[in-house]
Design an enzyme around this catalytic site. Structure first.
Site, mmCIF file in Angstrom:
data_model
loop_
_atom_site.group_PDB
_atom_site.id
_atom_site.type_symbol
_atom_site.label_atom_id
_atom_site.label_comp_id
_atom_site.label_asym_id
_atom_site.label_seq_id
_atom_site.Cartn_x
_atom_site.Cartn_y
_atom_site.Cartn_z
ATOM 1 N N GLN A 89 -9.004 -1.532 3.341
ATOM 2 C CA GLN A 89 -9.054 -1.690 1.885
ATOM 3 C C GLN A 89 -10.429 -2.166 1.419
ATOM 4 O O GLN A 89 -10.648 -2.402 0.232
ATOM 5 C CB GLN A 89 -7.969 -2.671 1.424
ATOM 6 N N HIS A 156 -6.556 -6.756 1.492
ATOM 7 C CA HIS A 156 -6.353 -7.764 0.439
ATOM 8 C C HIS A 156 -7.608 -8.549 0.090
ATOM 9 O O HIS A 156 -7.650 -9.766 0.231
ATOM 10 C CB HIS A 156 -5.228 -8.731 0.831
ATOM 11 N N GLU A 248 4.537 -8.041 -8.855
ATOM 12 C CA GLU A 248 4.709 -8.975 -9.971
ATOM 13 C C GLU A 248 3.747 -8.685 -11.106
ATOM 14 O O GLU A 248 2.644 -8.179 -10.896
ATOM 15 C CB GLU A 248 4.424 -10.422 -9.512
ATOM 16 N N TYR A 258 1.559 -19.960 -8.246
ATOM 17 C CA TYR A 258 2.490 -18.827 -8.345
ATOM 18 C C TYR A 258 3.330 -18.647 -7.084
ATOM 19 O O TYR A 258 4.115 -17.707 -6.991
ATOM 20 C CB TYR A 258 1.721 -17.563 -8.756
ATOM 21 N N TYR A 269 7.177 -7.688 4.927
ATOM 22 C CA TYR A 269 7.380 -6.316 5.408
ATOM 23 C C TYR A 269 7.981 -6.286 6.810
ATOM 24 O O TYR A 269 8.581 -5.300 7.212
ATOM 25 C CB TYR A 269 6.077 -5.518 5.319
#
Ligand SMILES: [Ca+2]
Ligand SMILES: [Ca+2]
Length: 376
Positions: A89, A156, A248, A258, A269
């Site tokens: 990513q 991420h 979310e 949060y 997962y």
């Protein structure tokens, strides 16, 4: 630059076989709501932002910054971009103009970089010098922020950028798939970060007295945040790619936690349970949870004139859901009002100067298209 094509897409060209993948809102055929025009194509485009002259800056994940004349479809190169850690990513991330760009030419880019311990997201600031040939270069580029610590892996990073009405620079810093850093205040991973435009820490940040990277933190307990946007009232919203069944949409409050990875309405997962939000009311709960997930990426809160019925609505790109999700906000609430099946992974959403909505598809080969959405 990949060859550009311009074509008004029919519903059939835009839609995958089924038009009803959504569970939260009925899926709508795009052709009923807007015309999607393919304006250009890029290699793994990740983010875009408009210049005051109407041209469009587009980042490509491998490490290129393109400048597109959206009228002629011609694209030039902006040189002087930082080297990026491309893979997984990771790569080139967001591009953002300083609120006073027209005067100071200051621009921000985010990217994954390698260093001691592995890799991490970084944000650099420089000035954009445009040339007469449809391109330009970044000058005086300096890194003003880094994820701490650098870790192994290629997931991420987050590193979405926004300027708030407060004139501050907001950065999403995802948790690098390491879970616990989101609750560790000695790390800025899994946080929403707030800085002055020069990279210094504002004195009114909630944890500013604690110094170090802790002082950068505005909110914590986040997973993978690939979209952040302010509404016309100055309220900040961010969506978050959650664990399985746990995407979310949150309203971001000063100093709020949060809850990730302690709570999530989704689960890991690998099947391991994560207690749901209602079990731990001390953590701020999302306004919207998606199960199945949409894989949100890119986010605008619409303020244009071309789609008057959608003023104040949120638009979120969907990767795995291959969709554009329309959000209606209430007082302290939000809901998915509509989902357009785009038939491709949507990476980025932007509002153009004339109020058109622009999308970037995600894609390596043949590339991701730049789509301009205008009223039917
Ligand atoms: Ca953008
Ligand atoms: Ca759960």
């Amino acid at each position: 630059m990949a060859p550009y094509s311009r074509a008004v897409l029919t519903c059939a060209a835009l839609l995958s076989a089924a038009c009803n993948s959504g569970n939260t809102a009925p899926t709508t055929r795009p052709a009923e709501a807007f015309v999607a025009t393919s304006v250009a194509q890029f290699a793994e485009p990740w983010a875009m932002t408009f210049l005051p002259d109407g041209r469009l800056l587009v980042t490509e994940k491998k490490g290129a910054l393109k400048l597109l004349d959206v009228v002629s479809g011609k694209a030039g190169d902006v040189t002087g971009v930082p080297p990026v850690a491309y893979g997984g990513q990771g790569g080139f991330g967001d591009v953002l103009l300083h609120p006073d760009f027209a005067k100071n030419r200051v621009i921000y880019v985010s990217f994954a970089e390698r260093g001691e311990g592995g890799s991490g997201g970084a944000v650099a600031r420089g000035t954009l010098a445009l040339d007469a040939n449809g391109g330009g270069k970044l000058e005086g580029l300096a890194v003003i922020w880094r994820q701490v610590p650098k870790v192994d892996g290629q997931g991420h990073f987050g590193h979405r950028l926004a300027f708030g009405p407060d004139g501050k620079l907001w950065i999403t810093s995802s948790e690098r798939q390491k879970f616990t850093p989101a609750q560790d205040m000695k790390s800025n991973l899994g946080k929403v970060v707030r800085l002055n435009g020069d990279g210094s820490v504002p004195a009114d940040n909630p944890f500013s007295a604690q110094g170090g990277v802790t002082a950068q933190v505005w909110s914590l307990g986040h997973r993978n945040v690939l979209g952040i946007a302010f509404d016309a009232q100055g309220r900040l919203y961010a969506h978050e790619m959650g664990p399985r069944g746990g995407d979310e949409l949150n309203i971001i409050d000063k100093g709020a936690n949060y809850g990730y990875p302690i709570v999530s309405n989704g689960d890991h997962y690998n099947g391991r349970d994560i207690p749901d939000h209602p079990t731990r009311p001390e953590f701020k709960a999302p306004l919207v949870t998606w199960n199945p997930v949409i894989s949100p990426a890119g986010f605008v809160i619409y303020s244009g004139a071309l789609f008057p019925a959608w003023k104040g609505n949120g638009f979120i790109g969907g990767l795995s859901s291959q969709s554009l999700v329309r959000i209606e906000f209430g007082e302290g609430t939000a809901r998915e009002a509509q989902r357009f099946d785009m038939g491709r992974r949507i990476r980025e959403v932007e509002q153009g100067p004339d109020g058109a909505i622009w999308l970037l598809e995600d894609g390596v080969a043949p590339g991701g298209r730049l789509l301009k959405l205008t009223p039917r």
